[in-house]
Design an enzyme around this catalytic site. Structure first.
Site, PDB file in Angstrom:
ATOM      1  N   GLY A 206       0.838  -1.209   0.000  1.00 43.45           N
ATOM      2  CA  GLY A 206       0.000   0.000   0.000  1.00 43.45           C
ATOM      3  C   GLY A 206       0.864   1.245   0.000  1.00 43.45           C
ATOM      4  O   GLY A 206       2.061   1.176  -0.270  1.00 43.45           O
ATOM      5  N   ASN A 207       0.287   2.372   0.298  1.00 45.65           N
ATOM      6  CA  ASN A 207       1.074   3.600   0.442  1.00 45.65           C
ATOM      7  C   ASN A 207       0.416   4.504   1.479  1.00 45.65           C
ATOM      8  O   ASN A 207      -0.630   4.179   2.012  1.00 45.65           O
ATOM      9  CB  ASN A 207       1.253   4.300  -0.907  1.00 45.65           C
TER      10      ASN A 207
END
Ligand code: CTP
Length: 398
Positions: A206-207
């Site tokens: 993810g980020n």
């Protein structure tokens, strides 16, 4: 922007009443005609003389005196908006229960115009169930409540209950009553938030995107009259859709498909999501066990949503992308403008403190496809959203 608008300002007994003088001055500067009514208690906090001087009208405090009778019915009909700021706990309780023991309450009860309140009180009073019940009651009666702010209170404590700042109150009035809706009848599509690319059933890539910027943009588009669809990645934002159509997705591929499906009917598309550029090629069906000393995950490129929309874009559609860069910012932003066939690219640099992921502010530069450049200072994300939409309206819908 408030030229000729009639605002009836009711001031009640609260320390925040001192800010009412500044509020009157700001409203007058915007071109509004302001009449002030005060409760008897309000006069202990701010002088009627100050307010009559600033508003250029006599301040009204009594239903009648020896010489005259204040026509409370006509006051409520004269105004375009009645604003109660600050609204004390006591006047709130009286409003909620239909009591009428002063001029301000008589005008409130007979007002035919919209009524907006900006409460101000100490945190404990604000959070008391009776106060919250009263707030719900006046909302149910059609009144609008400008949210209280968090900060230093008259008691010296820090907490919730501060009256919204005069700038915020003026902005609220403009947005809710006096803003023209240049995007009325237009459809807008916004992507926001991160994407999560599964590695196995419990892990993902993810980020740090929070989705705040895209959410602020969706709200701003809605305020300007557009019908908005927001395609939102797995964000932790606590959102109240408020008429915005929210489609929740998890992966870059889901976001791609949802965006493509909505694009054909959209007039405006703003891609604010931080889409993963790579995704695990073969996500495992079962949890990966730690049986090996090293582990390699093969990644494959995701589809570039902005670029795909750019390839399909018609002349009537406006396509906006973001560029989040750490170096050679302008060069990369201009490159993205061309490569993705966007009309505008909004650049934010991670080098700027207070810009980018997770924070409440942003600092942007907008690049337009014919070479125009618009630079902005660091601002809260809702103001940044306003700057972006103002620029878009000026360029394509004025
Ligand atoms: N974008 C997209 N789909 C992707 C990747 C990015 O729609 N798979 C969009 C983003 O929403 C943003 C713009 O493309 O509007 C630029 O994103 P950014 O991450 O800055 O750049 P990338 O195109 O991913 O390129 P790079 O990571 O090499 O800078």
């Amino acid at each position: 922007m408030m030229q000729g608008k009639k605002i009836l300002l009711g001031i009640t007994g609260s320390i925040a009443a001192y800010k009412a003088a500044y509020l009157v001055r700001m409203l007058k500067k915007e071109g509004a005609d302001v009449k002030v009514i005060m409760t008897p208690a309000a006069k202990d906090f701010v002088s009627p003389l100050t307010l009559s001087t600033l508003s250029q009208h006599p301040v009204l405090t009594h239903l009648f005196d020896e010489q005259s009778w204040s026509n409370h019915v006509m006051l409520g009909r004269w105004a375009d908006v009645m604003l109660l700021a600050p609204l004390s706990c006591n006047t709130l309780a009286k409003m909620a229960n239909g009591q009428c023991d002063n001029l301000l309450l008589a005008v409130y009860l007979s007002a035919t115009c919209p009524v907006v309140v900006a409460p101000a009180m100490d945190e404990d009073m604000w959070q008391h169930p009776a106060t919250q019940e009263n707030i719900q009651k006046i909302k149910a009666n059609g009144n609008q409540v400008i949210p209280v702010e968090k900060g230093e209170l008259a008691s010296g404590l820090i907490g919730e209950g501060r009256m919204a700042e005069p700038e915020e109150i003026v902005r609220y009035l403009q947005e809710h009553f006096f803003l023209t809706q240049p995007l009325h009848g237009k459809k807008a599509l916004v992507t926001a938030g991160p994407t999560y690319e599964p590695i196995d059933p419990v892990r993902f890539i993810g980020n740090r995107s929070s989705g705040k910027m895209g959410w602020a943009i969706a709200n701003e588009l809605k305020k300007r009259g557009a019908a908005v669809t927001l395609i939102l990645g797995p964000s932790h934002l606590n959102i109240e859709p408020n008429g915005i159509l929210v489609e929740k997705v998890n992966t870059a591929d889901e976001m791609y498909r949802a965006a493509l499906q909505n694009f054909a009917t959209a007039d405006i598309a703003i891609m604010a999501a931080a889409v993963a550029d790579y995704t695990p090629e073969h996500p495992e069906n079962e949890k990966i066990k730690k049986n090996y000393s090293t582990l390699q995950i093969q990644l494959t490129k995701t589809k570039d949503i902005l670029k795909s929309l750019g390839q399909q874009k018609t002349k009537q559609q406006v396509l906006v992308g973001f560029a989040l860069e750490t170096n050679d910012e302008e060069k990369f932003a201009k490159q993205k403008l061309i490569e993705k066939n966007a009309d505008l690219i909004v650049l934010n640099s991670l080098k700027d403190e207070g810009a980018g992921f997770g924070v409440d502010t942003n600092k942007i530069t907008i690049f337009e496809k014919n070479g125009q450049v618009f630079r902005f200072d660091q601002q809260p994300k809702n103001i940044v959203a306003k700057d972006i939409i103002d620029t878009l309206i000026k360029l394509y819908y004025d």
